[in-house]
Design an enzyme around this catalytic site. Structure first.
Site, PDB file in Angstrom:
ATOM      1  N   HIS A 171       0.791  -1.343  -0.018  1.00 49.04           N
ATOM      2  CA  HIS A 171       0.148   0.014  -0.044  1.00 49.04           C
ATOM      3  C   HIS A 171       0.940   1.087   0.171  1.00 49.04           C
ATOM      4  CE1 HIS A 171       0.514  -0.994   4.212  1.00 49.04           C
ATOM      5  NE2 HIS A 171      -0.196  -1.834   4.273  1.00 49.04           N
ATOM      6  N   HIS A 227      -6.449  -2.066  13.400  1.00 49.68           N
ATOM      7  CA  HIS A 227      -5.275  -1.797  14.204  1.00 49.68           C
ATOM      8  C   HIS A 227      -5.529  -1.406  15.665  1.00 49.68           C
ATOM      9  CE1 HIS A 227      -2.518  -2.021  10.866  1.00 49.68           C
ATOM     10  NE2 HIS A 227      -3.232  -1.394  10.047  1.00 49.68           N
ATOM     11  N   ASP A 277      -5.076  -6.996   0.828  1.00 54.23           N
ATOM     12  CA  ASP A 277      -5.120  -6.569   2.299  1.00 54.23           C
ATOM     13  C   ASP A 277      -6.218  -7.372   2.667  1.00 54.23           C
ATOM     14  OD1 ASP A 277      -4.024  -5.506   4.435  1.00 54.23           O
ATOM     15  OD2 ASP A 277      -4.052  -3.525   3.836  1.00 54.23           O
TER      16      ASP A 277
END
EC number: 3.5.1.5
Length: 572
Positions: free
Chosen positions: A279, A327, A367
């Protein structure tokens, strides 16, 4: 006496030929056939009253003992391939690999049959006259969070998954690493049941070398460095030292917070060695706000992940929520909110569209379940290509979109294969490669394949009611075919591993049935080797306004309200 038929009759019978244009899905992209390798009048067509019959286009004498006899042939198919171009041909398959692109048939009765493309009684035939054949897609950014991902990938036309993980553990939710020899063995054993080719990254975050070496010896085809484990200069240097020593690739998610240095410090630690940046725009993570500059270096193999592809009116809002989950951030913590905001920048996402169209960004990936969608690598690639045609116009003066089409298909086929040392085996439809082939109806191109062939055997397909009198009645949806059943699964997919693991015979050690193939040539590639996507301009980013310039020129574009290959294909 020759029979003359109209072009319309010819296309209706045998499919398009040189000069004919085919629209890809509901995009504004038109592919024009550049070359036809078939002999007019000797086309192979199967069916009642057609030519593939004993003594006609099928040999009456050739047995499979003859190495020139095919196991499987796809006839009269339009090929879209980054290496072969946009052509019309028969595709010949034997022993799970492509052995010929040309004219199949019976040399006893036909002219110009490609020598190793004989159709015999041993040969299965599939009519490709109104289909498009592409190489199976390769996704190099897989978080192996759940095994069901493989089904969604293959149903979208992706046949190879490269990444890391151990299932729905927090480490895997955030990072694409399979840490350590014990987990490596378990994941290989688990992936025996998956109908796709697989390769695993070891955890590359270690400042000493032996903990990295042991993961590669256990089967890792590469190492992944991730900021959540600490993407420090020492870690980067260690991983690349081991990579150079053992001929594997390193993938990196760089330091968003610039805790251990800025982009310049990371590039200094990389020190000219080849590396695959994930990315590279930055919304998925990486030095804020200028990780996008990494794409200008000749030793960097820059990739995108699909959630930012293409830039639409919903991209920014969606990313903030995704980032919080992936995250482990908390909206109640100001520092976490600031972290999220620093990664999501409309200016760099807009620039990413254009950098793909210029051939500066070279690879597309997903991803998966960690801000990206595993089943949308192919769709998002073509949506980006269409958006760029609408906003930037044609590339070149060919009067068609062939160059743009070849540039974009390379991003999820041959270029990820080159990056990871597996281009000898997959990534294009060139002779000698594994027969991982996706067949599409033009109206469904990029969205819903008709048939997915793995190693020469149909593994997934759109299929109607199994109790119906014919294959087509509703409900029609994707179902696993015989190539994805029983012991055949181990014969139709492979594991990509390190040379050290192949030498150690992990196939026998782990009790695996799938073929293991060693990666090679990972350290002597560069951006110059990436097909149709090798551009290395000077890139600058304004640190306050986030504006991106290429060779001094501001690059930006507007988000769109709608995209092709979208809702009309998913009404039910």
């Amino acid at each position: 006496m020759a029979l003359t038929i109209s072009r319309a009759q010819y296309v209706a019978t045998y499919g398009p030929t040189v000069g004919d244009k085919v629209r890809l899905g509901d995009t504004n992209l038109w592919a024009t056939i550049e070359q036809d390798l078939l002999t007019k009048g000797d086309e192979c067509k199967f069916g009642g009253g057609k030519s593939v019959r004993d003594g006609m286009a099928q040999s009456g004498t050739a047995t499979r003992d003859n190495p020139n006899v095919l196991d499987f042939v796809i006839t009269n198919v339009m090929i879209i391939d980054a290496k072969l171009g946009i052509i019309k041909a028969d595709i010949g398959i034997r022993d799970g690999r492509i052995v010929g692109i040309g004219q199949a048939g019976n040399p006893d009765t036909m002219d110009n049959v490609t020598p190793n493309m004989i159709i015999g009684a041993s040969t299965e035939v599939h009519n490709g006259a109104h289909l498009i054949a592409t190489a199976g897609g390769i996704d190099t950014h897989i978080h192996f969070i759940c095994p069901q991902q493989a089904q969604h990938a293959i149903e979208s036309g992706v046949t190879t998954l490269i990444g890391g993980g151990t299932g729905p553990a927090d480490g895997t939710h955030a990072t694409t690493c399979t840490p350590g020899a014990w987990y490596m063995e378990r994941m290989f054993q688990a992936a025996e049941a998956l109908p796709v080719n697989v390769g695993f990254f070891g955890k590359g975050n270690c400042s000493t070398l032996d903990p990295l070496r042991e993961q590669i010896e256990a089967g890792a085809l590469g190492l992944k460095i991730h900021e959540d484990w600490g993407a420090t200069p020492a870690v980067i240097d260690s991983a690349l030292k081991v990579a150079d020593e053992m001929d594997i690739q390193v993938a990196i998610h760089t330091d968003t917070l610039n805790e251990s240095g800025f982009l310049e410090d990371t590039m200094k630690a990389i020190d000219g060695r080849v590396i695959h940046t994930f990315h590279t725009e930055g919304a998925g993570g990486g030095h804020a706000p200028d990780i996008i500059k990494a794409a200008m270096y000749s030793n960097v193999l820059p990739a995108s992940t699909n959630p930012t592809r293409p830039f639409t009116k919903n991209t920014i809002d969606e990313h903030l929520d995704m980032l919080m989950v992936c995250h482990h951030l908390d909206k109640r913590v100001p520092e976490d909110v600031a972290f999220a905001d620093s990664r999501i920048r409309p200016e760099t996402i807009a620039a990413e569209d254009i950098l793909h169209d210029m051939g500066v960004f070279s690879i597309m990936s997903s991803d998966s379940q960690a801000m990206g969608r595993i089943g949308e690598v192919v769709i998002r690639t073509w949506q980006t290509a269409d958006k760029m045609k609408m906003q930037r116009g044609e590339l070149g003066n060919e009067g068609n979109d062939n160059f743009r089409i070849k540039r974009y298909i390379a991003k999820y086929t041959i270029n990820p294969a080159i990056a990871h040392g597996i281009a000898e085996h997959i990534g294009s439809l060139e002779v000698g490669k594994i027969a991982d082939i996706v067949l599409w109806k033009p109206m469904f191109f990029g969205v819903k394949p008709e048939v997915v062939i793995k190693k020469g055997f149909i593994s997934y397909a759109k299929m109607g009611d199994p109790n119906a009198s014919i294959p087509t009645p509703q409900p029609v949806f994707y179902r696993p075919m015989y190539g994805a059943q029983g012991l055949a699964t181990a014969q139709t997919a492979v594991f990509f591993v390190s040379q050290a693991a192949e030498k150690a015979d992990i196939r026998a050690k782990f009790g695996l049935h799938k073929e293991t193939i060693a990666v090679k040539g990972c350290r002597n590639v560069g951006k110059k080797d990436l097909v149709h996507n090798d551009v290395t301009p000077n890139i600058t980013v304004d640190a306050e306004r986030y504006e991106v310039r290429v060779d001094g020129e501001l690059i930006t574009c507007e988000p769109v309200d709608s995209v092709p290959l979208g809702q009309r294909y998913f009404l039910f």
